[in-house]
Enzyme design. Sequence first.
Site, PDB file in Angstrom:
ATOM      1  N   ASN A   7       0.881  -1.182   0.000  1.00 32.50           N
ATOM      2  CA  ASN A   7       0.000   0.000   0.000  1.00 32.50           C
ATOM      3  C   ASN A   7       0.912   1.224   0.000  1.00 32.50           C
ATOM      4  O   ASN A   7       1.445   1.614   1.041  1.00 32.50           O
ATOM      5  CB  ASN A   7      -0.898  -0.042   1.242  1.00 32.50           C
ATOM      6  CG  ASN A   7      -1.872   1.121   1.288  1.00 32.50           C
ATOM      7  OD1 ASN A   7      -1.810   2.039   0.457  1.00 32.50           O
ATOM      8  ND2 ASN A   7      -2.768   1.093   2.250  1.00 32.50           N
ATOM      9  N   ARG A  90      -2.494  -1.970  -3.607  1.00 29.91           N
ATOM     10  CA  ARG A  90      -3.685  -1.140  -3.463  1.00 29.91           C
ATOM     11  C   ARG A  90      -3.563   0.023  -4.442  1.00 29.91           C
ATOM     12  O   ARG A  90      -2.548   0.718  -4.458  1.00 29.91           O
ATOM     13  CB  ARG A  90      -3.781  -0.599  -2.044  1.00 29.91           C
ATOM     14  CG  ARG A  90      -4.949   0.311  -1.897  1.00 29.91           C
ATOM     15  CD  ARG A  90      -5.017   0.928  -0.538  1.00 29.91           C
ATOM     16  NE  ARG A  90      -6.146   1.843  -0.510  1.00 29.91           N
ATOM     17  CZ  ARG A  90      -6.156   2.983   0.149  1.00 29.91           C
ATOM     18  NH1 ARG A  90      -5.111   3.360   0.848  1.00 29.91           N
ATOM     19  NH2 ARG A  90      -7.222   3.753   0.115  1.00 29.91           N
ATOM     20  N   HIS A 179     -12.803   3.240  -0.670  1.00 34.39           N
ATOM     21  CA  HIS A 179     -12.805   2.249   0.430  1.00 34.39           C
ATOM     22  C   HIS A 179     -13.476   0.941  -0.007  1.00 34.39           C
ATOM     23  O   HIS A 179     -13.963   0.174   0.829  1.00 34.39           O
ATOM     24  CB  HIS A 179     -13.595   2.737   1.665  1.00 34.39           C
ATOM     25  CG  HIS A 179     -12.926   3.806   2.473  1.00 34.39           C
ATOM     26  ND1 HIS A 179     -13.645   4.741   3.168  1.00 34.39           N
ATOM     27  CD2 HIS A 179     -11.627   4.073   2.722  1.00 34.39           C
ATOM     28  CE1 HIS A 179     -12.825   5.545   3.815  1.00 34.39           C
ATOM     29  NE2 HIS A 179     -11.577   5.162   3.545  1.00 34.39           N
ATOM     30  N   ARG A 240     -11.888  16.113   6.719  1.00 35.51           N
ATOM     31  CA  ARG A 240     -12.691  16.471   5.540  1.00 35.51           C
ATOM     32  C   ARG A 240     -14.113  16.825   5.944  1.00 35.51           C
ATOM     33  O   ARG A 240     -14.666  16.226   6.872  1.00 35.51           O
ATOM     34  CB  ARG A 240     -12.745  15.309   4.540  1.00 35.51           C
ATOM     35  CG  ARG A 240     -11.410  14.935   3.938  1.00 35.51           C
ATOM     36  CD  ARG A 240     -11.623  13.988   2.761  1.00 35.51           C
ATOM     37  NE  ARG A 240     -10.372  13.396   2.350  1.00 35.51           N
ATOM     38  CZ  ARG A 240     -10.103  12.087   2.417  1.00 35.51           C
ATOM     39  NH1 ARG A 240     -11.005  11.246   2.858  1.00 35.51           N
ATOM     40  NH2 ARG A 240      -8.935  11.640   2.020  1.00 35.51           N
ATOM     41  N   GLU A 383      -8.292  -4.947   4.699  1.00 30.24           N
ATOM     42  CA  GLU A 383      -8.121  -4.709   3.269  1.00 30.24           C
ATOM     43  C   GLU A 383      -6.935  -5.493   2.720  1.00 30.24           C
ATOM     44  O   GLU A 383      -6.982  -5.988   1.594  1.00 30.24           O
ATOM     45  CB  GLU A 383      -7.908  -3.210   3.022  1.00 30.24           C
ATOM     46  CG  GLU A 383      -9.175  -2.401   3.221  1.00 30.24           C
ATOM     47  CD  GLU A 383      -8.921  -0.941   3.534  1.00 30.24           C
ATOM     48  OE1 GLU A 383      -8.427  -0.656   4.648  1.00 30.24           O
ATOM     49  OE2 GLU A 383      -9.209  -0.089   2.692  1.00 30.24           O
TER      50      GLU A 383
END
Length: 402
Positions: A7, A90, A179, A240, A383
Amino acid sequence: MKVLVINAGSSSIKYQLYDMPDRRVLAKGRVERIGDDQSELFHTCGDETVTRKEPVADHERAMELILDILTDPQAGAVTELAEIATVGHRVVHGGEEFTGSMIVNDQVLASVERFVDLAPLHNPHNLVGIRAAQAKLPDATQVACFDTAFHTTLPEVAYMYALPFELYERFRVRRYGFHGTSHRYVARRAATLTGIDKYQSNTITCHLGNGCSIAAVQNGRSVDTSMGFTPLEGLVMGTRTGDFDPAILFYLADKGYDLTALNTLCNKKSGLLGLSGASNDMRTLEKLAAEGNSRAELAIEVFCYRVRKYLGSYFAVLNELHAIVLTGGIGENCPLVRKLICQNLSQMGIELDIGVNEKAIGQEIAITTPDSKVAVLVIPTNEEQAIAGDAFELAAQVAKSP
Ligand code: ADP
């Protein structure tokens, strides 16, 4: 088969080495602060953790360090690099093109490059990670797993914005969602835990970490999700905004904010951090709120209220709901947030078990009472394991084909 999961971010590479198909983690770690003269490698194999501090100029050098430590006679997990047959990467944006994970070839690389335009903060680093792995492990099968892929099943009605249609035609402005690997993983786990076939299972999956998103999953497929053209839309996140009136941007532009300032404001200075003025970290906010800090309390309340609004709207989107999943650092570990989200939802068939919720930390567990019509499940996301699974399956197919 040993599968290395990579990743690659802007200044870090995280990795995990899996023994497949057993899904056993042989080693994992990360290189942080790439490009800095204070770069650090953290590597864990078995009970041993090794830390190394040295300047790491770029991702290629970071990859070299990772492969060195993986083959280190003391701290390593393999004797030689040739044992690593497959690398799963990823990749954040796969546009409309990639509906699942792909074996990397020149065409796939060219598309990932093309989608840099859509994900300028992520895809370039993912690409560098792939190229560094190709350079260091030229014989391994490289597989790209896209954050957007799971959401490519969104119907048009969910992914189109009410903007002039030509913006979609010319620039592919639409909702993509992110995601996806996490939503897919926890939705599948939820199906297993509730004993429903994964292609008949309806779930609302809430990934609540630093970035937060929620997805409506019908018959095992994503039919709506809260992140949009970029990860900015939807839930309140660490820094965010999530949803807000875009006219605020015109108003602030009038007041002298330029594009860069607005971008930073929305992505880096808002959310939990912006509301509280104190932190983007839920643990800190929980502590501050308990001490009577009203802004921290407000940030937590706005965060949970937004999740509840989305739960209600996705309840309306799905024809039947079997389970709600809470995952990500906050979903897995924060009983307070889970309680604020799930309390007084009996009209949705949800009866929270307050006692179980309080004790559930980082484990797979139902936090609803046995007679709750809809189960709320805490499921730690994984993940990396999902990427290792995809990479293993694709590499095995290649090995079988003549
Ligand atoms: P990322 O999106 O960067 O992978 P994580 O999924 O690790 O982030 O989630 C980070 C968030 O999880 C932070 O807000 C952190 O405070 C929160 N978190 C982690 N552990 C706990 C805990 N025990 N209680 C409350 N919040 C927690």
